[in-house]
Design a protein around this motif. Structure first.
Motif, PDB file in Angstrom:
ATOM      1  N   GLU A 113       6.035 -45.529 -53.686  1.00 31.03           N
ATOM      2  CA  GLU A 113       6.507 -45.559 -52.297  1.00 31.03           C
ATOM      3  C   GLU A 113       8.035 -45.645 -52.216  1.00 31.03           C
ATOM      4  O   GLU A 113       8.605 -46.561 -51.628  1.00 31.03           O
ATOM      5  CB  GLU A 113       5.875 -46.736 -51.544  1.00 31.03           C
ATOM      6  N   ILE A 114       8.697 -44.667 -52.807  1.00 34.18           N
ATOM      7  CA  ILE A 114      10.159 -44.729 -52.837  1.00 34.18           C
ATOM      8  C   ILE A 114      10.755 -44.396 -51.473  1.00 34.18           C
ATOM      9  O   ILE A 114      10.218 -43.569 -50.733  1.00 34.18           O
ATOM     10  CB  ILE A 114      10.729 -43.776 -53.900  1.00 34.18           C
ATOM     11  N   PRO A 115      11.878 -45.033 -51.101  1.00 36.21           N
ATOM     12  CA  PRO A 115      12.599 -44.643 -49.892  1.00 36.21           C
ATOM     13  C   PRO A 115      13.453 -43.419 -50.170  1.00 36.21           C
ATOM     14  O   PRO A 115      13.762 -43.118 -51.335  1.00 36.21           O
ATOM     15  CB  PRO A 115      13.467 -45.875 -49.602  1.00 36.21           C
ATOM     16  N   PRO A 116      13.877 -42.690 -49.158  1.00 36.99           N
ATOM     17  CA  PRO A 116      14.667 -41.466 -49.386  1.00 36.99           C
ATOM     18  C   PRO A 116      15.923 -41.694 -50.201  1.00 36.99           C
ATOM     19  O   PRO A 116      16.304 -40.838 -51.004  1.00 36.99           O
ATOM     20  CB  PRO A 116      14.998 -41.003 -47.962  1.00 36.99           C
ATOM     21  N   THR A 121       4.037 -41.877 -48.854  1.00 39.80           N
ATOM     22  CA  THR A 121       3.185 -41.944 -47.656  1.00 39.80           C
ATOM     23  C   THR A 121       3.989 -42.271 -46.405  1.00 39.80           C
ATOM     24  O   THR A 121       3.413 -42.467 -45.347  1.00 39.80           O
ATOM     25  CB  THR A 121       2.088 -43.011 -47.838  1.00 39.80           C
ATOM     26  N   GLY A 122       5.323 -42.350 -46.522  1.00 38.91           N
ATOM     27  CA  GLY A 122       6.147 -42.698 -45.365  1.00 38.91           C
ATOM     28  C   GLY A 122       6.862 -41.493 -44.800  1.00 38.91           C
ATOM     29  O   GLY A 122       6.247 -40.515 -44.367  1.00 38.91           O
ATOM     30  N   SER A 123       8.198 -41.527 -44.842  1.00 34.08           N
ATOM     31  CA  SER A 123       8.988 -40.499 -44.153  1.00 34.08           C
ATOM     32  C   SER A 123       9.231 -39.248 -44.989  1.00 34.08           C
ATOM     33  O   SER A 123       9.487 -38.175 -44.420  1.00 34.08           O
ATOM     34  CB  SER A 123      10.345 -41.089 -43.745  1.00 34.08           C
ATOM     35  N   ILE A 124       9.145 -39.346 -46.316  1.00 39.77           N
ATOM     36  CA  ILE A 124       9.514 -38.203 -47.163  1.00 39.77           C
ATOM     37  C   ILE A 124       8.679 -36.956 -46.868  1.00 39.77           C
ATOM     38  O   ILE A 124       9.233 -35.849 -46.785  1.00 39.77           O
ATOM     39  CB  ILE A 124       9.440 -38.593 -48.648  1.00 39.77           C
ATOM     40  N   PRO A 125       7.338 -37.040 -46.693  1.00 43.30           N
ATOM     41  CA  PRO A 125       6.572 -35.805 -46.438  1.00 43.30           C
ATOM     42  C   PRO A 125       6.871 -35.159 -45.090  1.00 43.30           C
ATOM     43  O   PRO A 125       6.350 -34.088 -44.801  1.00 43.30           O
ATOM     44  CB  PRO A 125       5.109 -36.290 -46.480  1.00 43.30           C
ATOM     45  N   ARG A 126       7.703 -35.786 -44.280  1.00 45.88           N
ATOM     46  CA  ARG A 126       8.054 -35.220 -42.979  1.00 45.88           C
ATOM     47  C   ARG A 126       9.412 -34.534 -43.002  1.00 45.88           C
ATOM     48  O   ARG A 126       9.867 -34.062 -41.966  1.00 45.88           O
ATOM     49  CB  ARG A 126       8.051 -36.326 -41.915  1.00 45.88           C
ATOM     50  N   THR A 150       0.377 -38.779 -42.989  1.00 41.75           N
ATOM     51  CA  THR A 150       1.465 -37.824 -43.243  1.00 41.75           C
ATOM     52  C   THR A 150       0.995 -36.522 -43.885  1.00 41.75           C
ATOM     53  O   THR A 150       1.808 -35.618 -44.080  1.00 41.75           O
ATOM     54  CB  THR A 150       2.525 -38.466 -44.163  1.00 41.75           C
ATOM     55  N   SER A 151      -0.272 -36.415 -44.225  1.00 42.16           N
ATOM     56  CA  SER A 151      -0.743 -35.202 -44.903  1.00 42.16           C
ATOM     57  C   SER A 151      -0.603 -33.968 -44.017  1.00 42.16           C
ATOM     58  O   SER A 151      -0.325 -32.872 -44.507  1.00 42.16           O
ATOM     59  CB  SER A 151      -2.198 -35.367 -45.348  1.00 42.16           C
ATOM     60  N   ARG A 152      -0.776 -34.135 -42.704  1.00 37.75           N
ATOM     61  CA  ARG A 152      -0.635 -32.971 -41.808  1.00 37.75           C
ATOM     62  C   ARG A 152       0.793 -32.443 -41.847  1.00 37.75           C
ATOM     63  O   ARG A 152       1.005 -31.225 -41.921  1.00 37.75           O
ATOM     64  CB  ARG A 152      -1.015 -33.361 -40.382  1.00 37.75           C
ATOM     65  N   GLU A 179      11.818 -31.700 -44.888  1.00 31.99           N
ATOM     66  CA  GLU A 179      11.848 -30.557 -45.801  1.00 31.99           C
ATOM     67  C   GLU A 179      12.915 -30.718 -46.884  1.00 31.99           C
ATOM     68  O   GLU A 179      12.677 -30.406 -48.053  1.00 31.99           O
ATOM     69  CB  GLU A 179      12.110 -29.284 -44.997  1.00 31.99           C
ATOM     70  N   ALA A 180      14.088 -31.228 -46.524  1.00 28.47           N
ATOM     71  CA  ALA A 180      15.177 -31.359 -47.489  1.00 28.47           C
ATOM     72  C   ALA A 180      14.818 -32.354 -48.586  1.00 28.47           C
ATOM     73  O   ALA A 180      15.086 -32.114 -49.766  1.00 28.47           O
ATOM     74  CB  ALA A 180      16.462 -31.788 -46.778  1.00 28.47           C
ATOM     75  N   TRP A 181      14.209 -33.472 -48.224  1.00 32.21           N
ATOM     76  CA  TRP A 181      13.826 -34.473 -49.230  1.00 32.21           C
ATOM     77  C   TRP A 181      12.761 -33.914 -50.167  1.00 32.21           C
ATOM     78  O   TRP A 181      12.823 -34.112 -51.379  1.00 32.21           O
ATOM     79  CB  TRP A 181      13.324 -35.737 -48.535  1.00 32.21           C
ATOM     80  N   MET A 182      11.791 -33.199 -49.603  1.00 31.92           N
ATOM     81  CA  MET A 182      10.733 -32.640 -50.439  1.00 31.92           C
ATOM     82  C   MET A 182      11.276 -31.565 -51.375  1.00 31.92           C
ATOM     83  O   MET A 182      10.883 -31.485 -52.543  1.00 31.92           O
ATOM     84  CB  MET A 182       9.619 -32.086 -49.564  1.00 31.92           C
ATOM     85  N   ASN A 183      12.179 -30.739 -50.885  1.00 31.38           N
ATOM     86  CA  ASN A 183      12.771 -29.712 -51.739  1.00 31.38           C
ATOM     87  C   ASN A 183      13.578 -30.326 -52.870  1.00 31.38           C
ATOM     88  O   ASN A 183      13.600 -29.798 -53.991  1.00 31.38           O
ATOM     89  CB  ASN A 183      13.663 -28.780 -50.908  1.00 31.38           C
ATOM     90  N   ALA A 184      14.246 -31.448 -52.591  1.00 31.11           N
ATOM     91  CA  ALA A 184      15.018 -32.114 -53.635  1.00 31.11           C
ATOM     92  C   ALA A 184      14.104 -32.650 -54.734  1.00 31.11           C
ATOM     93  O   ALA A 184      14.420 -32.555 -55.927  1.00 31.11           O
ATOM     94  CB  ALA A 184      15.844 -33.244 -53.025  1.00 31.11           C
TER      95      ALA A 184
END
Length: 288
Positions: free
Chosen positions: A175-178, A203-208, A229-231, A210-215
């Motif tokens: 559960e890492i923070p950004p 399960t928090g803000s990262i899957p919402r 957050t799966s949706r 795009e930039a964090w997920m791409n990183a």
């Protein structure tokens, strides 16, 4: 109170669906304690009936060291370390068969995804393991400290595969923070370098975002999100390309284009589209 129970006879699929239960091997007692073995067998049998596919390793690294032997001599690793016989420049192959009641027994029951739980930054646990494995007090986050930690986990991976495991994963952090993403990436790449596939719980803000997920994506071989957050995650990762139609004046210098025998062809002498691979269709109008 009177109750009524209806039992439906539903056959399970022949192929197990991926399933992971939070029953870590460290819950089983000690692998080399005969008094713990009946409980270990009962727990593994229950996990097999639940159709678990994962052998979840959360055992402290220093406990692994205390049960490891040098493969060539059969000597306990700790004994060799305190006697000064462990060379950092030629770290030995290890015999980890003491863990067969856990690892080999899990694989025999169909739990062939081997998963370790590790941190992106080493702590006192890894420092203790380094001291007992080498006889040296090293900062666990220096180059030499990481060399020892990765050697131990590499030996664990080799051993797990030799006992029937089919894939090896490292869950790095939890559960890492950004703001921790850069540190997580560095840690995940270390474990990728020795053959593990990596992921973490987001399960928090990262899957919402795009930039964090791409990183994270180049260092992440899997993603664990929440139902909530799966949706958002699926929307960002599975939505088709979006096309935008617009008109723009081409105010660049034009020149005659003759490459390949082209005739009556004109082209701009500078690139007009910064990312031409993203352009799907072009229509050109002259004089408006």
């Amino acid at each position: 109170l009177p109750i009524r129970v209806t039992v439906w006879n539903v056959p399970l699929p022949a192929v197990r669906l991926p399933a992971k239960y939070y029953a870590f091997l460290s819950h089983f007692g000690a692998p080399d304690n005969p008094e713990d073995l009946p409980r270990t067998k009962a727990l593994l049998d229950d996990l097999a009936r639940l159709r678990s596919t994962t052998c979840d390793w959360a055992y402290p690294l220093y406990e692994l060291v205390r049960r490891a032997r040098i493969a060539e001599t059969g000597e306990l690793l700790t004994a060799a370390a305190w006697a000064g016989r462990v060379d950092l420049q030629a770290l030995p192959r290890l015999d980890l068969s003491a863990f067969d009641p856990w690892v080999a027994a899990s694989a025999a029951r169909g739990m062939t995804r081997f998963e370790i739980n590790v941190d992106s930054v080493n702590t006192w646990r890894e420092q203790t393991a380094i001291r007992e494995a080498t006889g040296r007090d090293l900062d666990p986050n220096t180059e030499d400290g990481w060399k020892v930690v990765l050697w131990l986990y590499s030996e664990l991976r080799r051993y797990a595969l030799s006992r029937g495991m089919e894939s090896t994963w490292a869950k790095v952090d939890d559960e890492i923070p950004p703001e921790q993403i850069p540190t997580w990436i560095a840690g995940a790449r270390r474990f990728q370098s020795i053959g593990y596939r990596t992921y973490t719980t987001v399960t928090g803000s990262i899957p919402r975002n795009e930039a964090w997920m791409n990183a994270m994506n180049p260092a992440s071989d899997g993603w664990q999100t929440s139902i909530v957050t799966s949706r958002d995650f699926l929307t960002l990762t599975r939505q088709p390309l979006a096309y935008t139609t617009y008109r723009r004046k081409v105010d660049l210098r034009w020149g005659l284009y003759t490459n390949g025998g082209a005739k009556d062809t004109w082209a701009t002498l500078q690139r007009f589209f910064p990312e031409p691979e993203l352009v799907d269709q072009i229509e050109v109008w002259a004089n408006g």
